[in-house]
Design a protein around this motif. Structure first.
Motif, mmCIF file in Angstrom:
data_model
loop_
_atom_site.group_PDB
_atom_site.id
_atom_site.type_symbol
_atom_site.label_atom_id
_atom_site.label_comp_id
_atom_site.label_asym_id
_atom_site.label_seq_id
_atom_site.Cartn_x
_atom_site.Cartn_y
_atom_site.Cartn_z
ATOM 1 N N GLN A 76 0.824 -1.209 0.000
ATOM 2 C CA GLN A 76 0.000 0.000 0.000
ATOM 3 C C GLN A 76 0.861 1.264 0.000
ATOM 4 O O GLN A 76 0.514 2.268 -0.627
ATOM 5 C CB GLN A 76 -0.929 -0.005 1.212
ATOM 6 N N ALA A 77 1.983 1.213 0.705
ATOM 7 C CA ALA A 77 2.878 2.372 0.738
ATOM 8 C C ALA A 77 3.500 2.611 -0.630
ATOM 9 O O ALA A 77 3.676 3.763 -1.050
ATOM 10 C CB ALA A 77 3.966 2.161 1.788
ATOM 11 N N MET A 78 3.848 1.525 -1.343
ATOM 12 C CA MET A 78 4.368 1.676 -2.694
ATOM 13 C C MET A 78 3.331 2.344 -3.590
ATOM 14 O O MET A 78 3.641 3.274 -4.360
ATOM 15 C CB MET A 78 4.756 0.320 -3.276
ATOM 16 N N LEU A 79 2.080 1.908 -3.479
ATOM 17 C CA LEU A 79 1.017 2.511 -4.278
ATOM 18 C C LEU A 79 0.825 3.977 -3.907
ATOM 19 O O LEU A 79 0.680 4.836 -4.794
ATOM 20 C CB LEU A 79 -0.288 1.734 -4.064
ATOM 21 N N ALA A 80 0.849 4.298 -2.619
ATOM 22 C CA ALA A 80 0.675 5.687 -2.193
ATOM 23 C C ALA A 80 1.790 6.577 -2.739
ATOM 24 O O ALA A 80 1.537 7.704 -3.185
ATOM 25 C CB ALA A 80 0.636 5.766 -0.661
ATOM 26 N N GLY A 81 3.016 6.083 -2.715
ATOM 27 C CA GLY A 81 4.128 6.870 -3.240
ATOM 28 C C GLY A 81 3.997 7.133 -4.724
ATOM 29 O O GLY A 81 4.302 8.234 -5.208
ATOM 30 N N VAL A 82 3.526 6.134 -5.450
ATOM 31 C CA VAL A 82 3.335 6.289 -6.887
ATOM 32 C C VAL A 82 2.219 7.297 -7.177
ATOM 33 O O VAL A 82 2.299 8.098 -8.110
ATOM 34 C CB VAL A 82 3.015 4.918 -7.521
ATOM 35 N N LEU A 83 1.166 7.260 -6.352
ATOM 36 C CA LEU A 83 0.008 8.127 -6.585
ATOM 37 C C LEU A 83 0.254 9.584 -6.205
ATOM 38 O O LEU A 83 -0.432 10.481 -6.706
ATOM 39 C CB LEU A 83 -1.193 7.622 -5.787
ATOM 40 N N LEU A 84 1.221 9.824 -5.328
ATOM 41 C CA LEU A 84 1.383 11.167 -4.767
ATOM 42 C C LEU A 84 1.568 12.222 -5.846
ATOM 43 O O LEU A 84 0.896 13.267 -5.828
ATOM 44 C CB LEU A 84 2.561 11.190 -3.797
ATOM 45 N N GLU A 85 2.467 11.986 -6.776
ATOM 46 C CA GLU A 85 2.729 12.999 -7.807
ATOM 47 C C GLU A 85 1.478 13.263 -8.647
ATOM 48 O O GLU A 85 1.186 14.416 -8.995
ATOM 49 C CB GLU A 85 3.877 12.543 -8.710
ATOM 50 N N ALA B 90 -4.757 3.994 0.363
ATOM 51 C CA ALA B 90 -3.393 3.471 0.403
ATOM 52 C C ALA B 90 -2.646 3.995 1.627
ATOM 53 O O ALA B 90 -1.910 3.240 2.287
ATOM 54 C CB ALA B 90 -2.647 3.860 -0.876
ATOM 55 N N PHE B 91 -2.817 5.273 1.946
ATOM 56 C CA PHE B 91 -2.210 5.829 3.162
ATOM 57 C C PHE B 91 -2.702 5.086 4.400
ATOM 58 O O PHE B 91 -1.920 4.706 5.274
ATOM 59 C CB PHE B 91 -2.561 7.317 3.297
ATOM 60 N N GLU B 92 -4.007 4.879 4.463
ATOM 61 C CA GLU B 92 -4.580 4.195 5.616
ATOM 62 C C GLU B 92 -4.030 2.779 5.741
ATOM 63 O O GLU B 92 -3.669 2.332 6.833
ATOM 64 C CB GLU B 92 -6.101 4.152 5.487
ATOM 65 N N GLY B 93 -3.946 2.076 4.626
ATOM 66 C CA GLY B 93 -3.416 0.724 4.664
ATOM 67 C C GLY B 93 -1.945 0.671 5.016
ATOM 68 O O GLY B 93 -1.477 -0.284 5.639
ATOM 69 N N ALA B 94 -1.192 1.714 4.635
ATOM 70 C CA ALA B 94 0.242 1.716 4.889
ATOM 71 C C ALA B 94 0.580 1.920 6.359
ATOM 72 O O ALA B 94 1.559 1.362 6.862
ATOM 73 C CB ALA B 94 0.911 2.808 4.052
ATOM 74 N N VAL B 95 -0.213 2.709 7.076
ATOM 75 C CA VAL B 95 0.136 3.050 8.460
ATOM 76 C C VAL B 95 -0.878 2.536 9.469
ATOM 77 O O VAL B 95 -0.862 2.928 10.622
ATOM 78 C CB VAL B 95 0.297 4.582 8.620
#
Length: 400
Positions: free
Chosen positions: A134-143, A345-350
């Motif tokens: 989920q953190a990988m997905l969040a990082g990709v989505l941020l930009e 994704a943020f919620e799932g990551a943390v």
């Protein structure tokens, strides 16, 4: 009359599943096609090749849905991978261009087939901690999700109407917020075309398939195919199975993944990046909106499949409209459409205190956009997160 509404032989028993299938596909398509076009362009597709990607995925998804739902009598819904498209949007055009990206799509499809035939591979992917994926997905989505901010700063009078319509949609009709934002973007594009005298050739509105001979490179296999496979399995296929299970349906693992993988492989040379199980759309077609009788909800997948066939006709027109859009408009639509995915994704990551360090490292590396050895940041984020996870979880001799 009551028997008809409950799914009897009358038309009342068909109206709800048919309409639910149409709505599920319309919402999924209009909410995310801008993300798909953005992703395909990012890895080297021309407007014609990106339009071909939309077209072929609509057709292969339709065929897969109609076949699976009729064979198993359950509302199996297929979709393209929106997180996968977002991943592509954050990836630099690979060395070798579009042909190499097509080769990566083909390999990802083969991996889905292999996962369906060999469940041990699915269990191996399941060993990747969910917060890291989920953190990988969040990082990709941020930009992508930051794009509306920059666009609003650069051209507020063009972008503000899209944002306002989206915000009103979130407030009053959340399910249709992203489609409403695209409609607003279409109006903005139309006004800009009139102001600048821009026209679209009639031939550009006709759907057509393009074919590209796939090429392969290790950098694309590691930097595109592997992250595409992981993020699609973690964010689409596995949640799709879980949602259907919660609705009382046992979706066949082998048939579904093999069908999705075969559809991906079949459409890869025409620009289809990934076909997979739907998650959110599955709840619309398989839940109460599709009628009170669970035994008849498979009809929703049938109507949804034929809706994809109709939408396939619009692929070229949408791509042509995107090609003449003012700078920032389509990026704004895509970014707004992905905000919900980013939040999840943020919620799932943390969500779990243990392992947050690994998730944060994964997010930072993915968001950095770095490219090393021709391989994009998504792969390095996954590697960095797994290394940190293993180091922090491994017991030391002193602890023993």
């Amino acid at each position: 009359m009551e028997r008809e509404v409950a799914g009897g032989p009358g038309s009342g028993g068909l109206q709800q599943p048919i309409s639910a299938g149409i709505i599920a596909v319309l919402v999924g398509y209009t909410s995310s096609f801008a993300v798909v076009l953005t992703g395909l362009h990012a890895v080297g597709a021309t407007s014609a090749q990106a339009a071909s990607g939309l077209l072929v995925m609509c057709l292969t998804q339709a065929a897969g849905m109609i076949w699976l739902s009729r064979r198993h009598r359950i509302p199996v819904v297929l979709a393209w991978s929106t997180p996968g498209a977002a991943l592509l949007a954050g990836t630099a055009t690979p060395d070798g261009g579009w042909a190499v990206a097509v080769g990566a799509f083909l390999v990802a499809g083969a991996a889905y087939v292999l996962t369906g035939l060999w469940p041990a591979l699915g269990r191996l992917i399941g060993l990747i901690p969910a917060p890291i994926a989920q953190a990988m997905l969040a990082g990709v989505l941020l930009e992508l999700c930051l794009a509306p901010v920059g666009a609003l700063r650069d051209d507020p009078w063009t972008i503000l109407p899209v944002v306002v319509v989206w915000l009103a949609g979130v407030r009053f009709v959340p399910r249709w917020a992203a489609p409403a934002a695209f409609v607003a973007a279409g109006v903005v594009i139309g006004v800009d075309m009139i102001r600048t005298g821009t026209t679209i050739a009639g031939s550009d509105l006709l759907p057509q398939l393009t074919f590209t001979t796939p090429h392969w490179s290790w950098a694309a296999l590691v930097g595109i195919a592997l992250p595409l496979y992981v993020v699609t399995m973690a964010s689409q296929n596995v949640p799709g199975f879980a949602i259907m299970k919660s609705l009382g349906y046992d979706v066949p693992w082998r048939d579904s993944l093999v069908t999705a993988g075969a559809a991906t492989m079949l459409g890869a040379s025409s620009g289809g990046h990934s076909v997979n199980l739907a998650a959110i759309s599955a709840a619309l077609a398989g839940g109460p909106p599709a009628g009170p009788d669970p035994q008849r909800r498979w009809i929703a997948a049938q109507s949804g499949g034929w809706t994809y066939v109709v939408l396939a006709v619009t692929s070229a027109a949408l791509a042509a409209l995107v090609a003449v859009a003012p700078v920032g408009v389509i990026a704004t639509v895509a970014g707004l459409a992905l905000l919900g995915t980013l939040a999840a994704a943020f919620e799932g990551a943390v969500s779990e205190p243990a392992g947050r360090e690994a998730a944060v490292i994964t997010f930072l590396v993915a968001a950095s956009g770095i490219t090393i050895l021709g391989i994009g940041s998504a792969f390095w984020a996954l590697i960095a997160g797994l290394v940190v996870h293993l180091v922090l979880r491994r017991p030391t001799g002193r602890h023993r």
